[in-house]
Scaffold this motif. Sequence first.
Motif, short mmCIF file in Angstrom:
data_model
loop_
_atom_site.label_atom_id
_atom_site.label_comp_id
_atom_site.label_asym_id
_atom_site.label_seq_id
_atom_site.Cartn_x
_atom_site.Cartn_y
_atom_site.Cartn_z
N ALA A 16 3.60 -1.64 -17.81
CA ALA A 16 4.53 -1.18 -16.78
C ALA A 16 5.96 -1.62 -17.06
CB ALA A 16 4.09 -1.69 -15.41
N ALA A 17 6.23 -2.14 -18.26
CA ALA A 17 7.53 -2.73 -18.55
C ALA A 17 8.69 -1.76 -18.31
CB ALA A 17 7.56 -3.23 -19.99
N SER A 18 8.49 -0.48 -18.57
CA SER A 18 9.58 0.49 -18.41
C SER A 18 9.92 0.74 -16.94
CB SER A 18 9.21 1.82 -19.07
OG SER A 18 8.08 2.41 -18.43
N ARG A 19 9.05 0.28 -16.05
CA ARG A 19 9.28 0.46 -14.61
C ARG A 19 9.74 -0.81 -13.92
NH1 ARG A 19 4.59 1.22 -12.42
NH2 ARG A 19 3.19 1.24 -14.23
N VAL A 20 10.03 -1.85 -14.70
CA VAL A 20 10.54 -3.11 -14.17
C VAL A 20 11.99 -3.26 -14.61
CG1 VAL A 20 10.27 -5.61 -14.15
CG2 VAL A 20 8.24 -4.15 -14.23
N HIS A 21 12.90 -3.33 -13.63
CA HIS A 21 14.32 -3.24 -13.92
C HIS A 21 15.08 -4.50 -13.51
CE1 HIS A 21 13.41 1.06 -14.32
NE2 HIS A 21 12.78 0.96 -13.15
N PRO A 22 15.83 -5.11 -14.42
CA PRO A 22 16.66 -6.26 -14.04
C PRO A 22 17.88 -5.81 -13.25
CG PRO A 22 17.00 -5.71 -16.34
CD PRO A 22 15.90 -4.82 -15.86
N ALA A 57 0.83 -1.20 0.00
CA ALA A 57 0.00 0.00 0.00
C ALA A 57 0.87 1.26 0.00
CB ALA A 57 -0.92 0.00 1.22
N GLY A 58 0.73 2.07 -1.02
CA GLY A 58 1.49 3.31 -1.11
C GLY A 58 2.95 3.14 -1.44
N ALA A 59 3.36 1.95 -1.88
CA ALA A 59 4.78 1.69 -2.16
C ALA A 59 5.25 2.50 -3.36
CB ALA A 59 5.02 0.21 -2.39
N ASP A 60 6.48 2.97 -3.28
CA ASP A 60 7.12 3.67 -4.39
C ASP A 60 8.09 2.77 -5.14
OD1 ASP A 60 6.23 6.59 -3.93
OD2 ASP A 60 6.94 5.96 -1.96
N ALA A 61 8.65 1.77 -4.45
CA ALA A 61 9.60 0.87 -5.08
C ALA A 61 9.53 -0.50 -4.40
CB ALA A 61 11.02 1.42 -5.00
N VAL A 62 9.82 -1.54 -5.18
CA VAL A 62 9.83 -2.91 -4.68
C VAL A 62 11.14 -3.57 -5.10
CG1 VAL A 62 8.71 -5.17 -4.74
CG2 VAL A 62 7.32 -3.09 -4.81
N LEU A 63 11.78 -4.26 -4.17
CA LEU A 63 12.98 -5.04 -4.45
C LEU A 63 12.65 -6.51 -4.26
CD1 LEU A 63 15.70 -2.99 -2.50
CD2 LEU A 63 14.93 -2.69 -4.86
N SER A 118 -0.55 1.47 -10.29
CA SER A 118 0.22 2.69 -10.06
C SER A 118 0.96 3.07 -11.34
CB SER A 118 1.24 2.46 -8.93
OG SER A 118 2.18 3.52 -8.87
N ALA A 119 1.03 4.36 -11.58
CA ALA A 119 1.77 4.83 -12.76
C ALA A 119 3.22 5.12 -12.45
CB ALA A 119 1.11 6.10 -13.29
N ASP A 177 4.76 -12.64 -4.67
CA ASP A 177 3.40 -13.01 -5.07
C ASP A 177 3.18 -12.33 -6.42
OD1 ASP A 177 0.64 -13.05 -5.52
OD2 ASP A 177 0.17 -12.97 -3.39
N VAL A 178 3.37 -13.09 -7.49
CA VAL A 178 3.38 -12.51 -8.84
C VAL A 178 2.08 -11.78 -9.14
CG1 VAL A 178 3.48 -13.05 -11.29
CG2 VAL A 178 5.09 -14.15 -9.71
N GLU A 179 0.96 -12.38 -8.78
CA GLU A 179 -0.32 -11.74 -9.09
C GLU A 179 -0.49 -10.43 -8.33
OE1 GLU A 179 -2.12 -12.77 -11.56
OE2 GLU A 179 -0.67 -14.41 -11.80
N ALA A 180 -0.13 -10.43 -7.05
CA ALA A 180 -0.27 -9.20 -6.25
C ALA A 180 0.68 -8.11 -6.74
CB ALA A 180 0.00 -9.51 -4.78
N VAL A 181 1.90 -8.49 -7.08
CA VAL A 181 2.87 -7.51 -7.55
C VAL A 181 2.47 -6.96 -8.92
CG1 VAL A 181 5.25 -7.22 -8.35
CG2 VAL A 181 4.79 -8.38 -6.19
N THR A 182 1.98 -7.84 -9.80
CA THR A 182 1.49 -7.38 -11.10
C THR A 182 0.35 -6.39 -10.94
OG1 THR A 182 2.13 -9.47 -12.14
CG2 THR A 182 0.51 -8.12 -13.31
#
Length: 218
Positions: free
Chosen positions: A84-90, A35-41, A62-63, A51-56
């Motif tokens: 959201a591909a541009s916001r997912v970083h390897p 809730a309200g997260a700006d970034a996820v590691l 969120s934009a 949790d792939v479904e929850a993270v997706t």
Amino acid sequence: MLLTKFTHACVRLEKDGKVLVFDPGTFSETDRALAGADAVLITHEHADHIDVEAVTAALLASATLQLFAPAGVAAQLREKAPEAASRVHPVEPGDEFGTAGFAVRSFGGQHALIHPQIPVVANIGYLVDGNVYHPGDSFIVPDGVDVRTLLVPIHGPWSKVGEVIDFVIGVRARKAYPIHDALLNESGSGLVEGHVSRFGAKYGTEYLHLSTGDAVEV
């Protein structure tokens, strides 16, 4: 910085109105953690860490949410949420980057061995703001840094108590807190944490128990 523990390996950091979340997995309260997260590691691909479904769903809702993960996990999420591909970083071991006002360094590279017949997957440990280190499912000691706050995988199918103790001794953080403990009952966690607390203290680490929902300033 405020650190909140959720069930198992999920931890939330809050600083200056920004929120970073480690490993919102299927054992954890993903809706609350995200809730309200700006970034996820994400440390690695196992379901108890993502949790792939929850993270997706969070990425699509969120934009601005940014996500960092090993390449295989990042590719899976880009496929599930192309918007959201541009916001997912390897992430690779040795990377340094900033996100949501947090400075992040990555370490490690692979998951601890469970059994020779079980494939070893990529695993990234993250050090945030030179302070909080989350190793994922590994006992990789980050080199060349002074860790202030260590998140300790207390129990897993890939570890034994002696290895947990040696990890804490090797990192020698000022303070340490438990993660990866959902498979232990109260008796089991008390036994392991007792050893970690006793031996850690000999090498300058204060180990403190956190239950799900507990929060501390770090």
